[in-house]
Scaffold this active site. Sequence first.
Site, PDB file in Angstrom:
ATOM      1  N   ARG A  16      46.654   1.692 -49.600  1.00  0.00           N
ATOM      2  CA  ARG A  16      45.429   1.494 -50.377  1.00  0.00           C
ATOM      3  C   ARG A  16      45.811   1.398 -51.852  1.00  0.00           C
ATOM      4  NH1 ARG A  16      42.520   6.520 -50.336  1.00  0.00           N
ATOM      5  NH2 ARG A  16      43.110   6.727 -52.512  1.00  0.00           N
TER       6      ARG A  16
ATOM      7  N   TYR B  15      46.201  12.724 -57.025  1.00  0.00           N
ATOM      8  CA  TYR B  15      46.959  13.045 -55.817  1.00  0.00           C
ATOM      9  C   TYR B  15      48.089  12.063 -55.512  1.00  0.00           C
ATOM     10  CZ  TYR B  15      43.502   9.739 -53.923  1.00  0.00           C
ATOM     11  OH  TYR B  15      42.684   8.635 -53.714  1.00  0.00           O
TER      12      TYR B  15
ATOM     13  N   HIS C  67      40.029   5.514 -53.548  1.00  0.00           N
ATOM     14  CA  HIS C  67      39.241   5.574 -52.312  1.00  0.00           C
ATOM     15  C   HIS C  67      37.912   4.844 -52.478  1.00  0.00           C
ATOM     16  CE1 HIS C  67      37.549   7.160 -48.622  1.00  0.00           C
ATOM     17  NE2 HIS C  67      36.533   7.655 -49.294  1.00  0.00           N
TER      18      HIS C  67
END
Length: 386
Positions: free
Chosen positions: A273, A286, A277
């Site tokens: 990705r 993260y 998100h």
Amino acid sequence: MTVQELPGAAAYRPTPPPAWKPITDPAPLLPDPEPYRVLGTDAVADVDPELLLRLHAELIRGRRYNAQATALTKQGRLAVYPSSTGQEACEIAAALVLEERDWLFPSYRDTLAAVARGLDPVEALTLLRGDRHTGYDPREHRIAPLCTPLATQLPHAVGLAHAARLKGDDVVALAMVGDGGTSEGDFHEALNFAAVWKAPVVFFVQNNGFAISVPLAKQTAAPSLAHKAVGYGMPGRLVDGNDAAAVHQVLSEAVARARRGEGPTLVEAVTYRMEAHTNADDATRYRVDSEVEAWKAHDPVLLLERELTGRGLLDDEGIARAKEAAERMAAALRDRMNADPELAPMDLFTHVYAEQTGQLREQAAALRAELDAEQDHDEQGAEAGR
């Protein structure tokens, strides 16, 4: 009294009866140790050049679609958008391997797959704009509603596929889910039922590395997500999710297997990705930028363009034509999304149940009374102003 002392103990056997024995040899079900690849290997010579060119055009359009939808979110035209940038090879391949009679069961990130299957780009974004629960007729397009709850679309896909087989319909269901969805109970229940019933369904996991902020290593200790197939008695396939030709081939084989009545397949596509998100997520909390940069070298668009240009199947002019077509799509999407939709508040109650419950009827009556009062107030104000 022990078991051996019971009457008939002479006939007792400590091993389970035959019905308890495994009915399949696990070896053929195991995925390859490394993701399957086509681009850059000898296997690419067997791929139809026209298919490669179509995949390229769809990837270019998909990349532009993701960029435009992200921009619309920043402009306030969408409430949220989960981008699939970097995962376009998975999205496009999932749409192209299905026949018109088949069904696609997408998750909330799979708007691009729905558009590639032929859905109006605006209708694909209706849910994410907050206008309606879904912006299209699932039966007309053979696309289930975009599913926001994790993995709940998977049992639905199994049910539809099993029902189609019972009716004698030549239908395959392809259910898409992220790596995070494989930690949900619905995922395991769906695989178990599908394998027992030999339902004509393909489970397609896009392993993009993170379930929001949770890396894969904190979700599972399995060698791969594809290995989970073995426990349910179905084949697991592991494929390079950024290799459009490989994903198309593996999914095509899984769909053909399901159509022949040989049961379900679990396909794991290893991808990444590239963006957050959603627009509400801060991915820098993260993961590090160097990780993202490393994956840019494995961009699905670049991988396919390198193959096509290297074989003389695509030149700069062909790339420019694909980008121009994508720009026209983006411009039309932008213009249509900038027009405010006309919504009827009472439609909130129209498609909840076939027969409304008493509670819904009360709520509908209360809203109707409120709307009527508001209309009377506006009419009185207008009359006073004359």
